[in-house]
Enzyme design. Structure first.
Site, PDB file in Angstrom:
ATOM      1  N   LYS A 120       2.225  -6.986  -3.694  1.00 48.70           N
ATOM      2  CA  LYS A 120       2.856  -5.868  -2.995  1.00 48.70           C
ATOM      3  C   LYS A 120       3.125  -6.222  -1.540  1.00 48.70           C
ATOM      4  O   LYS A 120       4.237  -5.999  -1.029  1.00 48.70           O
ATOM      5  CB  LYS A 120       1.973  -4.621  -3.064  1.00 48.70           C
ATOM      6  CG  LYS A 120       2.591  -3.395  -2.396  1.00 48.70           C
ATOM      7  CD  LYS A 120       1.660  -2.195  -2.431  1.00 48.70           C
ATOM      8  CE  LYS A 120       0.531  -2.347  -1.443  1.00 48.70           C
ATOM      9  NZ  LYS A 120      -0.304  -1.128  -1.353  1.00 48.70           N
ATOM     10  N   ASP A 138       3.921   0.722  -4.237  1.00 47.58           N
ATOM     11  CA  ASP A 138       2.654   1.285  -3.787  1.00 47.58           C
ATOM     12  C   ASP A 138       2.375   2.560  -4.578  1.00 47.58           C
ATOM     13  O   ASP A 138       3.061   2.870  -5.548  1.00 47.58           O
ATOM     14  CB  ASP A 138       2.695   1.551  -2.275  1.00 47.58           C
ATOM     15  CG  ASP A 138       3.599   2.721  -1.917  1.00 47.58           C
ATOM     16  OD1 ASP A 138       4.424   3.133  -2.762  1.00 47.58           O
ATOM     17  OD2 ASP A 138       3.476   3.232  -0.792  1.00 47.58           O
TER      18      ASP A 138
END
Length: 209
Positions: A120, A138
């Site tokens: 991420k 997220d």
């Protein structure tokens, strides 16, 4: 959600916010990398308060190393998990200097090899700093993707892969920011603001029906 609905969804998001960007404050790829490292389980507002003071004294790998671990922690202690994050910052700065000539690498493999950098974080840096069409998922984006029906998945990677497949190519560069902002301010976890949502008629979520 079919192709025409996805197209309409992103056209509306683009019209409402033509030039979306991160709410983390940064002025270089290195500053963005450090800010994203600090942002896990923390708010952007909290990170910005800390990095405003930190970057004023150290905004390169070498100047960050010169501060040392204890010095970095003086600026990050207001952020959750600051000890671990500060250790990762120091280790990352060392790697940037020894392996990358002090520059932030522009590929996922090298980014993910840095301390504390997962998929991420790497995707955020690649998309925001280097304008690569990748998708960082997220909690906000995971929620919005599943709720709306844009990209349903049981885990983050499944949602990321479906988003990359489902989002029309013309919107892919900015989709991360549109979706995260939508999740942060409209499609909230506890009280989604369906009555003011600009895509509520395109959404699978039942509360707004």
């Amino acid at each position: 959600m079919n192709k025409a609905t996805r197209q309409e969804m992103f056209e509306r998001l683009r019209t409402a916010n033509p030039h979306p960007t991160t709410e983390l404050n940064y002025s270089s790829p290195f500053e963005l990398l450090i800010a994203v490292l600090l942002s896990a389980q923390a708010t952007d507002v909290g990170v910005n308060k800390a990095t405003a003071k930190l970057f004023a004294v150290a905004n390169t790998p070498q100047t960050m190393l010169d501060l040392g671990l204890e010095g970095v922690m003086q600026y990050t202690r207001s952020i959750g998990l600051y000890r671990t994050k500060s250790k990762h910052i120091i280790e990352t700065c060392q790697a940037l200097i020894t392996k990358h000539h002090g520059e932030v690498p522009q590929n996922r493999e090298d980014l993910e090899a840095l301390a504390g950098v997962g998929r991420k974080t790497a995707n955020v840096v690649l998309n925001t700093a280097f304008r690569q069409p990748v998708m960082a998922v997220d909690t906000h984006i995971f929620r919005v993707s599943n709720r709306t029906g844009l990209a349903k998945g049981k885990n983050v990677r499944e949602v990321e892969d479906k988003l990359m497949q489902n989002i029309p190519k013309e919107f892919l560069m900015d989709a991360h920011h549109w979706l995260i902002l939508h999740g942060r301010y409209t499609c909230k976890a506890q009280k989604p603001q369906c009555e003011t949502c600009i895509i509520n008629d395109l959404c699978d979520y039942p509360i707004q029906k």
